[in-house]
Design an enzyme around this catalytic site. Structure first.
Site, PDB file in Angstrom:
ATOM      1  N   CYS A   1       2.523  16.260 -20.248  1.00 27.06           N
ATOM      2  CA  CYS A   1       1.910  15.164 -19.488  1.00 27.06           C
ATOM      3  C   CYS A   1       2.999  14.466 -18.687  1.00 27.06           C
ATOM      4  O   CYS A   1       4.095  14.249 -19.210  1.00 27.06           O
ATOM      5  CB  CYS A   1       1.261  14.191 -20.464  1.00 27.06           C
ATOM      6  SG  CYS A   1       0.494  12.766 -19.683  1.00 27.06           S
ATOM      7  N   LEU A   2       2.689  14.094 -17.440  1.00 28.56           N
ATOM      8  CA  LEU A   2       3.689  13.403 -16.613  1.00 28.56           C
ATOM      9  C   LEU A   2       4.074  12.054 -17.214  1.00 28.56           C
ATOM     10  O   LEU A   2       5.148  11.530 -16.911  1.00 28.56           O
ATOM     11  CB  LEU A   2       3.167  13.218 -15.182  1.00 28.56           C
ATOM     12  CG  LEU A   2       2.988  14.507 -14.360  1.00 28.56           C
ATOM     13  CD1 LEU A   2       2.371  14.180 -13.003  1.00 28.56           C
ATOM     14  CD2 LEU A   2       4.314  15.244 -14.179  1.00 28.56           C
TER      15      LEU A   2
ATOM     16  N   GLY B   1      -2.655  17.606 -12.875  1.00 26.03           N
ATOM     17  CA  GLY B   1      -3.719  16.616 -12.958  1.00 26.03           C
ATOM     18  C   GLY B   1      -3.110  15.238 -13.112  1.00 26.03           C
ATOM     19  O   GLY B   1      -1.963  15.104 -13.568  1.00 26.03           O
TER      20      GLY B   1
ATOM     21  N   HIS C   1      -7.300  10.538 -20.780  1.00 27.62           N
ATOM     22  CA  HIS C   1      -6.543   9.397 -20.235  1.00 27.62           C
ATOM     23  C   HIS C   1      -7.480   8.228 -19.902  1.00 27.62           C
ATOM     24  O   HIS C   1      -7.125   7.070 -20.091  1.00 27.62           O
ATOM     25  CB  HIS C   1      -5.804   9.798 -18.951  1.00 27.62           C
ATOM     26  CG  HIS C   1      -4.473  10.449 -19.180  1.00 27.62           C
ATOM     27  ND1 HIS C   1      -3.433   9.816 -19.828  1.00 27.62           N
ATOM     28  CD2 HIS C   1      -3.995  11.662 -18.815  1.00 27.62           C
ATOM     29  CE1 HIS C   1      -2.383  10.626 -19.869  1.00 27.62           C
ATOM     30  NE2 HIS C   1      -2.694  11.756 -19.263  1.00 27.62           N
TER      31      HIS C   1
ATOM     32  N   HIS D   1      -7.932  16.886 -20.715  1.00 23.87           N
ATOM     33  CA  HIS D   1      -6.709  16.075 -20.836  1.00 23.87           C
ATOM     34  C   HIS D   1      -6.827  14.810 -19.973  1.00 23.87           C
ATOM     35  O   HIS D   1      -6.529  13.702 -20.435  1.00 23.87           O
ATOM     36  CB  HIS D   1      -5.512  16.937 -20.403  1.00 23.87           C
ATOM     37  CG  HIS D   1      -4.199  16.228 -20.387  1.00 23.87           C
ATOM     38  ND1 HIS D   1      -3.151  16.588 -21.222  1.00 23.87           N
ATOM     39  CD2 HIS D   1      -3.735  15.196 -19.627  1.00 23.87           C
ATOM     40  CE1 HIS D   1      -2.113  15.787 -20.966  1.00 23.87           C
ATOM     41  NE2 HIS D   1      -2.441  14.944 -20.013  1.00 23.87           N
ATOM     42  N   GLU D   2      -7.269  14.974 -18.722  1.00 17.64           N
ATOM     43  CA  GLU D   2      -7.347  13.825 -17.801  1.00 17.64           C
ATOM     44  C   GLU D   2      -8.452  12.855 -18.218  1.00 17.64           C
ATOM     45  O   GLU D   2      -8.272  11.641 -18.116  1.00 17.64           O
ATOM     46  CB  GLU D   2      -7.557  14.289 -16.359  1.00 17.64           C
ATOM     47  CG  GLU D   2      -6.459  15.201 -15.809  1.00 17.64           C
ATOM     48  CD  GLU D   2      -5.055  14.689 -16.028  1.00 17.64           C
ATOM     49  OE1 GLU D   2      -4.843  13.455 -16.056  1.00 17.64           O
ATOM     50  OE2 GLU D   2      -4.147  15.527 -16.193  1.00 17.64           O
TER      51      GLU D   2
ATOM     52  N   GLN E   1      -2.436   6.381 -15.116  1.00 17.84           N
ATOM     53  CA  GLN E   1      -1.043   6.860 -15.065  1.00 17.84           C
ATOM     54  C   GLN E   1      -0.265   6.283 -13.876  1.00 17.84           C
ATOM     55  O   GLN E   1       0.955   6.377 -13.846  1.00 17.84           O
ATOM     56  CB  GLN E   1      -1.004   8.395 -14.997  1.00 17.84           C
ATOM     57  CG  GLN E   1      -1.499   9.054 -16.271  1.00 17.84           C
ATOM     58  CD  GLN E   1      -1.359  10.558 -16.172  1.00 17.84           C
ATOM     59  OE1 GLN E   1      -2.237  11.214 -15.632  1.00 17.84           O
ATOM     60  NE2 GLN E   1      -0.254  11.091 -16.647  1.00 17.84           N
TER      61      GLN E   1
HETATM   62 CO    CO Z   1      -1.502  13.417 -18.974  1.00 17.34          CO
END
Ligand code: CO
Length: 154
Positions: free
Chosen positions: A90-91, A46, A136, A132-133, A51
């Site tokens: 998380c990226l 995701g 963000h 999670h997304e 991000q």
């Molecule tokens: Co993330």
């Protein structure tokens, strides 16, 4: 399409509340396509627009190889039930993992590229990614909620 640079923990854009998308124009479509390519390139499941440096309410998700890439414009969780704690990463926080408690079932309301309002029911891992997304988009990063955080070099 292009792979974009992923913003890391500490970048202020990750802490801003994302703006709703008012007009789905060519720039938004390109951004969604680049987000999908960036997510695939970095083997994420995701990615949210902040991000890649854009404080906009856009999310892409691919919950597994058997799934397509889902695009969500202006997503909102309208119901959330059940509870489960599991590992997340998380990226934007490479090498960091922790246990996060999330709902097991969510209903998402969002718009597609044509601006149509849609609804999606997700459970398990897919529901976890959505939560999670969407965090963000509110400037929340999983490390804010996680317990048993483990950090290592990637
Ligand atoms: Co993330």
């Amino acid at each position: 399409m292009a792979v974009r640079e992923i913003r890391k923990l500490g970048d202020p854009v990750l802490r801003k509340k994302a703006q709703r998308v008012k007009k789905i124009d060519a720039g938004i479509v390109t951004l969604l396509e680049d987000m999908a390519e960036t997510m695939e390139h970095y083997k994420g499941v995701g990615l949210a627009a902040p991000q890649v440096g854009h404080s906009l309410a856009l999310v892409v998700v691919r919950p597994g190889e058997d799934f397509p890439v889902f695009e969500f414009i202006n997503p909102e969780i309208v119901s959330c039930s059940g509870e489960e704690t599991d590992l997340e990463g998380c990226l934007s926080c490479p090498g960091t993992y922790g246990q996060v408690t999330r709902c097991t079932e969510v209903r998402l309301k969002y718009q597609n590229r044509r601006g149509e309002t849609k609804s999606l029911d997700a459970s398990g891992f897919f529901a976890r990614i959505l939560q999670h997304e969407l965090d963000h988009l509110a400037g929340i990063i999983f490390v804010d909620k996680a317990t048993d955080l483990v950090s290592g070099e990637e």
